[in-house]
Enzyme design. Structure first.
Site, PDB file in Angstrom:
ATOM      1  N   ASP A 164      42.111  39.386  35.933  1.00 50.47           N
ATOM      2  CA  ASP A 164      41.510  38.066  35.209  1.00 50.47           C
ATOM      3  C   ASP A 164      42.006  36.780  35.159  1.00 50.47           C
ATOM      4  O   ASP A 164      42.080  36.118  34.251  1.00 50.47           O
ATOM      5  CB  ASP A 164      41.279  38.847  33.584  1.00 50.47           C
ATOM      6  CG  ASP A 164      40.464  40.166  33.711  1.00 50.47           C
ATOM      7  OD1 ASP A 164      39.630  40.265  34.398  1.00 50.47           O
ATOM      8  OD2 ASP A 164      41.000  40.685  32.275  1.00 50.47           O
ATOM      9  N   GLY A 172      35.585  42.003  37.150  1.00 52.40           N
ATOM     10  CA  GLY A 172      34.491  41.057  36.293  1.00 52.40           C
ATOM     11  C   GLY A 172      34.814  39.713  36.761  1.00 52.40           C
ATOM     12  O   GLY A 172      36.079  39.388  36.168  1.00 52.40           O
ATOM     13  N   HIS A 173      34.403  39.155  37.595  1.00 54.31           N
ATOM     14  CA  HIS A 173      34.692  37.920  38.318  1.00 54.31           C
ATOM     15  C   HIS A 173      33.581  36.851  37.676  1.00 54.31           C
ATOM     16  O   HIS A 173      32.482  36.902  37.880  1.00 54.31           O
ATOM     17  CB  HIS A 173      34.897  37.839  39.777  1.00 54.31           C
ATOM     18  CG  HIS A 173      35.682  38.808  40.446  1.00 54.31           C
ATOM     19  ND1 HIS A 173      36.056  39.011  41.612  1.00 54.31           N
ATOM     20  CD2 HIS A 173      36.864  39.510  39.576  1.00 54.31           C
ATOM     21  CE1 HIS A 173      37.167  39.726  41.746  1.00 54.31           C
ATOM     22  NE2 HIS A 173      37.621  40.070  40.683  1.00 54.31           N
ATOM     23  N   LYS A 176      40.138  34.787  39.291  1.00 51.56           N
ATOM     24  CA  LYS A 176      39.767  34.692  40.748  1.00 51.56           C
ATOM     25  C   LYS A 176      38.560  34.267  41.218  1.00 51.56           C
ATOM     26  O   LYS A 176      38.285  33.457  42.229  1.00 51.56           O
ATOM     27  CB  LYS A 176      40.184  36.221  41.376  1.00 51.56           C
ATOM     28  CG  LYS A 176      41.546  36.731  41.099  1.00 51.56           C
ATOM     29  CD  LYS A 176      41.692  38.118  41.386  1.00 51.56           C
ATOM     30  CE  LYS A 176      40.975  38.958  40.623  1.00 51.56           C
ATOM     31  NZ  LYS A 176      41.461  39.261  39.268  1.00 51.56           N
ATOM     32  N   GLN A 230      41.451  42.903  40.725  1.00 47.71           N
ATOM     33  CA  GLN A 230      42.255  43.257  39.483  1.00 47.71           C
ATOM     34  C   GLN A 230      43.541  42.392  40.045  1.00 47.71           C
ATOM     35  O   GLN A 230      43.289  41.077  40.488  1.00 47.71           O
ATOM     36  CB  GLN A 230      42.944  44.699  39.998  1.00 47.71           C
ATOM     37  CG  GLN A 230      41.789  45.606  39.170  1.00 47.71           C
ATOM     38  CD  GLN A 230      40.521  45.961  40.260  1.00 47.71           C
ATOM     39  OE1 GLN A 230      40.766  46.234  41.519  1.00 47.71           O
ATOM     40  NE2 GLN A 230      39.236  45.681  39.551  1.00 47.71           N
TER      41      GLN A 230
HETATM   42  P1  GDP Z   1      38.768  37.242  37.590  1.00 48.28           P
HETATM   43  O1  GDP Z   1      38.477  38.754  37.229  1.00 48.28           O
HETATM   44  O2  GDP Z   1      40.143  36.981  37.874  1.00 48.28           O
HETATM   45  O3  GDP Z   1      37.866  36.517  38.268  1.00 48.28           O
HETATM   46  O4  GDP Z   1      38.897  36.500  36.103  1.00 48.28           O
HETATM   47  P2  GDP Z   1      37.793  36.517  34.752  1.00 48.28           P
HETATM   48  O5  GDP Z   1      36.423  36.180  35.273  1.00 48.28           O
HETATM   49  O6  GDP Z   1      37.722  38.011  34.250  1.00 48.28           O
HETATM   50  O7  GDP Z   1      38.475  35.959  33.401  1.00 48.28           O
HETATM   51  C1  GDP Z   1      38.748  34.457  33.583  1.00 48.28           C
HETATM   52  C2  GDP Z   1      38.082  33.863  32.405  1.00 48.28           C
HETATM   53  O8  GDP Z   1      38.654  32.622  32.340  1.00 48.28           O
HETATM   54  C3  GDP Z   1      36.496  33.568  32.541  1.00 48.28           C
HETATM   55  O9  GDP Z   1      35.919  33.601  31.647  1.00 48.28           O
HETATM   56  C4  GDP Z   1      36.504  32.163  33.216  1.00 48.28           C
HETATM   57  O10 GDP Z   1      35.151  31.718  33.060  1.00 48.28           O
HETATM   58  C5  GDP Z   1      37.576  31.601  32.431  1.00 48.28           C
HETATM   59  N1  GDP Z   1      38.305  30.581  33.354  1.00 48.28           N
HETATM   60  C6  GDP Z   1      38.715  30.470  34.511  1.00 48.28           C
HETATM   61  N2  GDP Z   1      39.461  29.294  34.747  1.00 48.28           N
HETATM   62  C7  GDP Z   1      39.699  28.620  33.548  1.00 48.28           C
HETATM   63  C8  GDP Z   1      40.420  27.625  33.101  1.00 48.28           C
HETATM   64  O11 GDP Z   1      41.083  26.957  33.813  1.00 48.28           O
HETATM   65  N3  GDP Z   1      40.389  27.316  31.713  1.00 48.28           N
HETATM   66  C9  GDP Z   1      39.473  27.959  30.790  1.00 48.28           C
HETATM   67  N4  GDP Z   1      39.500  27.631  29.731  1.00 48.28           N
HETATM   68  N5  GDP Z   1      38.908  28.923  31.499  1.00 48.28           N
HETATM   69  C10 GDP Z   1      38.757  29.536  32.669  1.00 48.28           C
HETATM   70  P1  IMO Z   2      39.415  41.758  37.730  1.00 40.96           P
HETATM   71  O1  IMO Z   2      38.845  41.923  39.070  1.00 40.96           O
HETATM   72  C1  IMO Z   2      41.768  43.250  34.470  1.00 40.96           C
HETATM   73  C2  IMO Z   2      42.615  47.633  34.207  1.00 40.96           C
HETATM   74  C3  IMO Z   2      41.888  48.229  32.958  1.00 40.96           C
HETATM   75  C4  IMO Z   2      42.989  49.140  33.112  1.00 40.96           C
HETATM   76  C5  IMO Z   2      43.402  49.634  34.512  1.00 40.96           C
HETATM   77  C6  IMO Z   2      42.793  50.814  35.110  1.00 40.96           C
HETATM   78  O2  IMO Z   2      38.291  41.414  36.858  1.00 40.96           O
HETATM   79  O3  IMO Z   2      40.789  41.076  37.386  1.00 40.96           O
HETATM   80  P2  IMO Z   2      40.157  51.234  35.819  1.00 40.96           P
HETATM   81  O4  IMO Z   2      38.867  50.863  35.375  1.00 40.96           O
HETATM   82  O5  IMO Z   2      40.529  50.696  37.497  1.00 40.96           O
HETATM   83  O6  IMO Z   2      40.544  52.730  35.818  1.00 40.96           O
HETATM   84  O7  IMO Z   2      41.194  50.688  34.880  1.00 40.96           O
HETATM   85  O8  IMO Z   2      43.316  48.443  34.941  1.00 40.96           O
HETATM   86  N1  IMO Z   2      41.650  46.560  34.977  1.00 40.96           N
HETATM   87  C7  IMO Z   2      41.500  45.370  35.065  1.00 40.96           C
HETATM   88  N2  IMO Z   2      42.223  44.468  33.855  1.00 40.96           N
HETATM   89  N3  IMO Z   2      40.751  42.869  35.440  1.00 40.96           N
HETATM   90  C8  IMO Z   2      40.249  43.624  36.215  1.00 40.96           C
HETATM   91  O9  IMO Z   2      39.629  43.399  37.239  1.00 40.96           O
HETATM   92  C9  IMO Z   2      40.637  45.089  35.980  1.00 40.96           C
HETATM   93  N4  IMO Z   2      40.237  46.214  36.588  1.00 40.96           N
HETATM   94  C10 IMO Z   2      40.920  47.236  36.077  1.00 40.96           C
HETATM   95  O10 IMO Z   2      41.591  47.432  31.955  1.00 40.96           O
HETATM   96  O11 IMO Z   2      44.086  48.975  32.168  1.00 40.96           O
HETATM   97 MG    MG Z   3      37.852  39.879  35.416  1.00 40.77          MG
END
Ligand code: GDP
Ligand code: IMO
Ligand code: MG
Length: 423
Positions: A14, A41-42, A17, A224
């Site tokens: 998270d 979840g991207h 990416k 991840q």
């Molecule tokens: P990923 O899994 O690495 O793609 O990241 P996620 O989408 O799960 O989580 C990142 C969260 O932060 C999302 O809700 C994005 O919309 C938000 N986000 C990304 N970059 C920024 C930033 O620079 N500032 C803020 N406030 N939110 C951001």
């Molecule tokens: P993105 O790509 C954050 C965490 C879960 C749990 C552990 C194992 O959005 O960055 P699993 O479902 O793989 O058996 O879970 O890994 N986890 C993540 N945490 N971002 C993710 O993906 C994750 N995918 C799995 O919360 O601790």
């Molecule tokens: Mg994510």
């Protein structure tokens, strides 16, 4: 000859990416996911709208880009179908932009049930899995019982599924886990398989290498983060795939010699969702403030993310195992208004200060040692140029660069595509 850049998370996932892949995609011809599955979840935001992708690569919204789901990915056809529909509802012909490796493995409904059964059996020691069936699917893959996308076109596919489902039922019986909903789940799953058959399933390792020979450039998108890696993460509180740079080679069929930049994404602080060690975790009001301001709730499960200070021993470990050549720092805007920013520069393990992370972070008593840096007061979300950075933000970045020896090439100051400053 084209090149492959690998973009991956340096923390516990998270990091942002999805946003960055969307931002940098115009510089590439192909975006390819190499591991993980719908546990990811991207999030992408542009034109006032927000999209969350689970299986589909984050280059999907850009015209003229091919998005590949590599052999290292595990696919739940039901979730995948929903994702495609959501994108097509936006007027984008997702199917025309996608290619799927015939060697990616299928997540069955029973894999998801087994995930739940395994977590229930662990009780308070549970991993905190997203319960998408990731672990059981990779177990079947490495156990040589898995079912691949290419199999859906073969004679005897249904029998193969039934055979594996029967085995899974015995395992669920062992766990005394209720699977009465299974017939309905399987019906929906087989319907989704029919839809999968209409999509371009290819031998992506050949195609990707042919594209490279033609001079095309590929961005490999990780899911991840490095600290969730099956080998180098905080085992056993990890996911079941290689989230590190090497995973791009095994997950796409690309040789290490083809990799150029390794782009590491990190947040200006740390978060983690699910169980497991997190030395710099903040259990106080500051942690709660970061969670609220940063909207730190899981993109896949909605669970509150645990929040804490930036952890340099962990970041440097991730930089080392991945060979990171440049970094991108996310979400500095969230830290606005904090008087002091703590950055962990070493761990005190059993009374001894060290820059390295210990073998088992679950059992070691780790006391993070902090350097206190001055925070900034300004709102950063409208800044478009580095020249407008408050001095404290520039010092924060400089401190990170000095202590990692890796340049921070981009700073993200908000979730939108446009809230991005290239340095
Ligand atoms: P990923 O899994 O690495 O793609 O990241 P996620 O989408 O799960 O989580 C990142 C969260 O932060 C999302 O809700 C994005 O919309 C938000 N986000 C990304 N970059 C920024 C930033 O620079 N500032 C803020 N406030 N939110 C951001
Ligand atoms: P993105 O790509 C954050 C965490 C879960 C749990 C552990 C194992 O959005 O960055 P699993 O479902 O793989 O058996 O879970 O890994 N986890 C993540 N945490 N971002 C993710 O993906 C994750 N995918 C799995 O919360 O601790
Ligand atoms: Mg994510």
């Amino acid at each position: 000859m084209g090149k492959v850049d690998v973009l991956l998370g340096l923390q516990w996932g998270d990091e942002g990416k999805g946003k960055i892949v969307d931002v940098v995609t115009p510089g590439y011809d192909i975006v390819a996911r190499f591991q993980g599955g719908p546990n990811a979840g991207h999030t992408l935001e542009f034109n006032g709208k927000k999209y969350v992708l689970h299986t589909i690569p984050s280059g999907i919204f850009r015209d003229g880009i091919i998005n590949v789901i590599g052999n290292g990915v595990v696919i739940d056809p039901v979730i995948f179908q929903k994702e495609i529909k959501a994108i097509e509802n936006e007027g984008i012909k997702a199917a025309e932009r996608l290619k799927i490796s015939s060697k990616s493995h299928l997540i069955l409904p029973t894999h998801r049930l087994l995930d739940a059964a395994s977590e229930a059996a662990k009780g308070s020691a549970k991993i905190g899995s997203t319960l998408k069936g990731i672990g059981p699917t990779y177990m079947d893959k490495t156990g040589r019982n898995g079912i691949r996308i290419g199999d859906i076109f073969e004679q005897g596919f249904k029998e193969k599924i039934n055979f594996l489902v029967d085995k899974h039922k015995q395992m669920l019986d062992f766990h005394k886990f209720d699977y009465s909903e299974l017939p309905a789940l399987l019906e929906t799953w087989f319907e989704a398989i029919e839809q999968l058959k209409t999509l371009p399933v290819i031998n992506s390792e050949y195609q990707l290498n042919n594209w490279l020979s033609e001079g095309k450039n590929i961005l490999a998108e990780g899911a991840q983060g490095s600290l969730l890696d099956i080998d180098f993460g905080t085992y056993p509180f990890v996911t079941s795939s290689s989230t590190m740079c090497a995973g791009a080679c095994t997950g796409l069929g690309i040789a290490p010699s083809k990799i150029d930049e390794v782009i590491g994404i990190f947040k200006a602080y740390s978060t983690r969702v699910g169980s497991g060690p997190f030395p710099t975790e903040l259990l106080d009001q500051t942690g709660e403030n970061i969670r609220q301001v940063g909207r730190e709730f899981g993109s896949t499960t909605g669970r509150p993310r645990r929040c804490g200070w930036l952890d340099l021993p962990a970041l440097n470990y991730a930089i080392m195992i991945n060979g990171v050549t440049k970094m991108m720092m996310m979400k500095a805007d969230v830290l606005s208004g904090l008087d002091t920013l703590n950055v962990c520069t070493s761990y005190n393990v059993d009374g001894k200060s060290q820059p390295e992370i210990p073998y088992d972070m679950n059992v070691a008593t780790i006391k993070p040692e902090y350097q206190n840096l001055k925070g900034w007061k300004q709102d950063l979300t409208q800044i478009t140029s580095e020249t407008d950075f408050p001095e404290e933000l520039s010092s924060y970045i400089r401190f990170i660069e000095e202590n990692t020896k890796v340049p921070v090439a981009l700073v993200s100051l908000g979730p939108d595509r446009k809230q991005t400053v290239i340095r």
